[in-house]
Enzyme design. Structure first.
Site, PDB file in Angstrom:
ATOM      1  N   LYS A 265      68.580  40.878  29.796  1.00 11.11           N
ATOM      2  CA  LYS A 265      67.197  40.496  29.452  1.00 11.11           C
ATOM      3  C   LYS A 265      66.397  41.750  29.123  1.00 11.11           C
ATOM      4  O   LYS A 265      66.312  42.665  29.932  1.00 11.11           O
ATOM      5  CB  LYS A 265      66.562  39.739  30.619  1.00 11.11           C
ATOM      6  CG  LYS A 265      65.058  39.487  30.457  1.00 11.11           C
ATOM      7  CD  LYS A 265      64.484  38.634  31.586  1.00 11.11           C
ATOM      8  CE  LYS A 265      62.967  38.549  31.509  1.00 11.11           C
ATOM      9  NZ  LYS A 265      62.368  37.746  32.602  1.00 11.11           N
ATOM     10  N   ASP A 270      56.205  41.854  30.332  1.00  9.41           N
ATOM     11  CA  ASP A 270      56.024  40.417  30.529  1.00  9.41           C
ATOM     12  C   ASP A 270      54.631  40.131  31.087  1.00  9.41           C
ATOM     13  O   ASP A 270      54.394  40.259  32.283  1.00  9.41           O
ATOM     14  CB  ASP A 270      57.102  39.890  31.498  1.00  9.41           C
ATOM     15  CG  ASP A 270      57.017  38.374  31.674  1.00  9.41           C
ATOM     16  OD1 ASP A 270      56.259  37.734  30.921  1.00  9.41           O
ATOM     17  OD2 ASP A 270      57.730  37.848  32.561  1.00  9.41           O
ATOM     18  N   LYS A 277      50.037  35.859  33.558  1.00  5.55           N
ATOM     19  CA  LYS A 277      50.236  36.187  34.967  1.00  5.55           C
ATOM     20  C   LYS A 277      48.924  36.691  35.568  1.00  5.55           C
ATOM     21  O   LYS A 277      48.081  37.224  34.846  1.00  5.55           O
ATOM     22  CB  LYS A 277      51.264  37.325  35.093  1.00  5.55           C
ATOM     23  CG  LYS A 277      52.697  36.925  34.829  1.00  5.55           C
ATOM     24  CD  LYS A 277      53.619  38.133  35.017  1.00  5.55           C
ATOM     25  CE  LYS A 277      55.069  37.776  34.741  1.00  5.55           C
ATOM     26  NZ  LYS A 277      55.657  36.817  35.685  1.00  5.55           N
ATOM     27  N   ASP A 288      60.761  44.524  33.197  1.00  3.49           N
ATOM     28  CA  ASP A 288      61.416  43.255  32.851  1.00  3.49           C
ATOM     29  C   ASP A 288      62.526  43.438  31.801  1.00  3.49           C
ATOM     30  O   ASP A 288      63.111  42.462  31.344  1.00  3.49           O
ATOM     31  CB  ASP A 288      60.342  42.257  32.376  1.00  3.49           C
ATOM     32  CG  ASP A 288      60.663  40.819  32.741  1.00  3.49           C
ATOM     33  OD1 ASP A 288      61.509  40.605  33.636  1.00  3.49           O
ATOM     34  OD2 ASP A 288      60.081  39.909  32.108  1.00  3.49           O
ATOM     35  N   ARG A 351      64.669  33.151  30.286  1.00  6.58           N
ATOM     36  CA  ARG A 351      65.747  32.176  30.052  1.00  6.58           C
ATOM     37  C   ARG A 351      65.790  31.750  28.594  1.00  6.58           C
ATOM     38  O   ARG A 351      66.840  31.366  28.080  1.00  6.58           O
ATOM     39  CB  ARG A 351      65.576  30.990  31.007  1.00  6.58           C
ATOM     40  CG  ARG A 351      64.286  30.250  30.841  1.00  6.58           C
ATOM     41  CD  ARG A 351      63.958  29.366  32.036  1.00  6.58           C
ATOM     42  NE  ARG A 351      63.534  30.168  33.193  1.00  6.58           N
ATOM     43  CZ  ARG A 351      63.197  29.645  34.370  1.00  6.58           C
ATOM     44  NH1 ARG A 351      63.246  28.341  34.560  1.00  6.58           N
ATOM     45  NH2 ARG A 351      62.814  30.416  35.356  1.00  6.58           N
TER      46      ARG A 351
HETATM   47  N1  BES Z   1      59.890  38.448  34.721  1.00 11.23           N
HETATM   48  C1  BES Z   1      59.562  37.328  35.506  1.00 11.23           C
HETATM   49  C2  BES Z   1      60.295  37.290  36.827  1.00 11.23           C
HETATM   50  C3  BES Z   1      59.920  38.343  37.837  1.00 11.23           C
HETATM   51  C4  BES Z   1      58.903  38.094  38.737  1.00 11.23           C
HETATM   52  C5  BES Z   1      60.607  39.507  37.933  1.00 11.23           C
HETATM   53  C6  BES Z   1      58.582  39.034  39.679  1.00 11.23           C
HETATM   54  C7  BES Z   1      60.299  40.454  38.878  1.00 11.23           C
HETATM   55  C8  BES Z   1      59.287  40.228  39.763  1.00 11.23           C
HETATM   56  C9  BES Z   1      59.903  36.041  34.770  1.00 11.23           C
HETATM   57  O1  BES Z   1      59.822  36.082  33.395  1.00 11.23           O
HETATM   58  C10 BES Z   1      58.935  35.010  35.221  1.00 11.23           C
HETATM   59  O2  BES Z   1      57.769  35.210  35.041  1.00 11.23           O
HETATM   60  N2  BES Z   1      59.446  33.957  35.819  1.00 11.23           N
HETATM   61  C11 BES Z   1      58.619  32.929  36.318  1.00 11.23           C
HETATM   62  C12 BES Z   1      59.331  31.635  36.087  1.00 11.23           C
HETATM   63  C13 BES Z   1      58.492  30.421  36.391  1.00 11.23           C
HETATM   64  C14 BES Z   1      57.373  30.282  35.389  1.00 11.23           C
HETATM   65  C15 BES Z   1      59.403  29.222  36.353  1.00 11.23           C
HETATM   66  C16 BES Z   1      58.425  33.154  37.818  1.00 11.23           C
HETATM   67  O3  BES Z   1      59.361  33.593  38.470  1.00 11.23           O
HETATM   68  O4  BES Z   1      57.323  32.939  38.290  1.00 11.23           O
HETATM   69 ZN    ZN Z   2      60.107  37.968  32.548  1.00  9.99          ZN
HETATM   70 ZN    ZN Z   3      57.834  35.686  32.663  1.00  5.02          ZN
END
Ligand code: BES
Ligand code: ZN
Ligand code: ZN
Length: 498
Positions: A265, A270, A277, A288, A351
């Site tokens: 990835k 992000d 966020k 990320d 994903r």
């Molecule tokens: N890059 C994030 C995941 C992440 C979060 C990595 C914290 C490291 C630390 C990912 O793209 C993301 O935002 N995932 C979401 C998914 C959700 C919307 C289903 C998450 O984990 O909140």
């Molecule tokens: Zn991400």
């Molecule tokens: Zn994300």
């Protein structure tokens, strides 16, 4: 830093600093430790009796020799209890000694290495070099003030005796350096901010690696990815002005070797996109792209180690930003696989870009697919920042990963991929949605990916926790860690043996 070998005995070797390790309160002193003790008229025995040095794990005590030994100083470092010793502790102790030496301002040290128990000199040397180098890593590229205060070790001399020993040390140093240098490269990319480390820069880095190691490389622009049908990757990339790149690096192409696909990835930042966020800790989201960095680094090291595989590294790289062109919740995307996805959250972008990358990897008919991704915050909640979330559709491949993990100390913990979890991803309007419930978030992310690997043996490593850390560990400083690189390299190195 230069690491070299010299023929010589510790007790006779003149140097600025001699580094010696000992177990905790050993029954008898052994190897170079005892040789130096004898030459030093039993001084080490005395100070251990007095309690000045006990050999507790990571204990460091510096002594000045005042002309009583050829070395000007001796640093004693503890390895803890002998029965608890393993290579992970050894890497930690090597790092702690290195940090002590560096922080004290010394620039050079010598260190005798000897095999003991079941540990060979070659593997001890390799692990020493890895622990030392990874432990003294610093990211100072953007610091402009007081640069003269930055301390660095310039030279390490590893002492061996026989010609046969020297050969083992040389091989151990070489492997340890190759692996550590690759981890350094990944850490630099991860710690580098997103205004510096853009998808274009990552593609440039991949070009450089390809050129240096005679690998094949392809970089698809967004227009090409669109024409090929990578609707999910393109949707994410379109939200940013910074051009996304779909990078494919190939090592040992066309040599008839087993193909392994490594998919990483590569979100260089992000923000969450339209599903933005919270701003607190959003700066962390420069990491990320840790999966893509790990793939680049693994490919580089695999090539230097001449591992006998056809490796295909696939790195979809882009920012995830909100803009007038950004994809939106409710959008329906057509993935490269032909399956459609309803976007519920634009923050579940990893994903999406991975779905197209996984589908693309199938063209190479890989024996196995390994993906590395900072995929879910839920994985961090479940396992913390110490452990990689491990998912697999193939038991033998899973075992290989677990075995490699036992050797490199990069802890993995398996989570299930049961069909029942797919219920959460059902959509009214498309084949599935990109987000299920908050509950079981890491598993649902993995289930989503599983829809794109068909029947190929696959492991998904959710490295969201350990990709970068707040609190340092024995040989892993704060910040980007380069987790996963040593793990995958170990898996490849042991592949034929298993
Ligand atoms: N890059 C994030 C995941 C992440 C979060 C990595 C914290 C490291 C630390 C990912 O793209 C993301 O935002 N995932 C979401 C998914 C959700 C919307 C289903 C998450 O984990 O909140
Ligand atoms: Zn991400
Ligand atoms: Zn994300």
């Amino acid at each position: 830093m230069d690491i070299r070998i010299e023929q010589g005995r510790a007790e006779k070797y003149p140097c600025e600093l001699l580094l010696l390790f000992s177990f905790e309160l050993p029954e008898r002193l052994e190897g170079p430790f005892q040789d130096v003790n004898l030459e030093w008229k039993g001084f080490i025995s005395t100070l251990m009796k007095q309690g000045d040095f006990k050999g507790e794990l990571f204990e460091c005590r510096l002594f000045y020799t005042q002309g009583t030994l050829p070395a000007k100083r001796v640093l004693l470092t503890g390895l803890g209890k002998r029965e608890e010793f393993d290579l992970e502790k050894w890497r930690g102790a090597s790092s702690k000694a290195g940090q002590f030496i560096r922080n004290s301002g010394f620039k050079q040290f010598a260190f005798p290495i000897k095999e003991f128990d079941s540990f060979s000199e070659e593997e001890l040397t390799e692990s020493f070099v890895i622990g030392l180098l990874l432990g003294i890593y610093q990211f100072n590229e953007f610091k402009t003030l007081e640069r003269d205060k930055i301390k660095e070790i310039e030279e390490v001399i590893i002492l061996g005796e026989t010609a046969e020993e020297m050969k083992l040390l040389k091989d151990g140093i070489r492997t340890g350096k190759i692996i550590s240098e690759s981890v350094y490269m990944a850490r630099d990319l991860i710690n580098g901010p997103s205004n510096q480390i853009t998808p274009t820069v990552l593609a440039g880095k991949a070009q450089e690696i390809a050129k240096d190691h005679g690998m094949e490389i392809q970089v698809f622009e967004i227009s090409q990815a669109e024409a090929m049908g990578m609707g999910a990757f393109v949707a994410v990339a379109k939200g940013s002005q910074e051009p996304g790149k779909f990078i494919i690096l190939e090592y040992n192409k066309g040599k008839g070797l087993d193909t392994i696909a490594l998919v990483g990835k590569g979100i260089t930042f992000d923000s969450g996109g339209i599903s933005i966020k919270p701003s607190e800790n959003m700066d962390r989201m420069k990491d990320d792209m840790s999966g893509a960095a790990a793939v680049l680094a693994t490919m580089q090291a695999a090539s230097k180690l001449q591992l006998p595989f056809h490796l295909v590294g696939i790195m979809p790289t882009t920012e995830n930003l909100p803009s007038g062109k950004a994809y939106k919740p409710g959008d329906i995307l057509k993935t490269l696989s032909g399956q459609s996805v309803e976007v519920i959250s634009t923050d579940a972008e990893g994903r999406l870009i991975l779905s197209d990358a996984l589908t693309y990897s199938l063209r190479y008919q890989p024996k196995a697919i390994i993906d590395l991704a900072t995929l879910t915050g839920a994985c961090v909640i479940a396992l913390g920042d110490y452990v990689i979330g491990l998912f697999s559709n193939d038991e033998p491949l899973l075992k290989r990963i677990e075995e490699a993990s036992g050797k490199t100390g990069e802890k993995v913990w398996r989570l299930p991929l049961w069909d029942e979890y797919f219920e959460y991803l059902k959509s009214d309007v498309a084949d599935f949605r990109n987000v299920g419930t908050r509950a079981a978030g890491a598993i649902i992310g993995a289930i989503f990916l599983s829809k794109f690997v068909e029947k190929v043996p696959w492991v998904h490593l959710d490295i969201a926790g350990p990709a970068s850390i707040e609190k340092e560990r024995p040989y892993i400083p704060r910040g980007g860690t380069g987790v996963g690189i040593r793990l995958v390299l170990q898996l490849l190195r042991d592949w034929k043996r298993n």
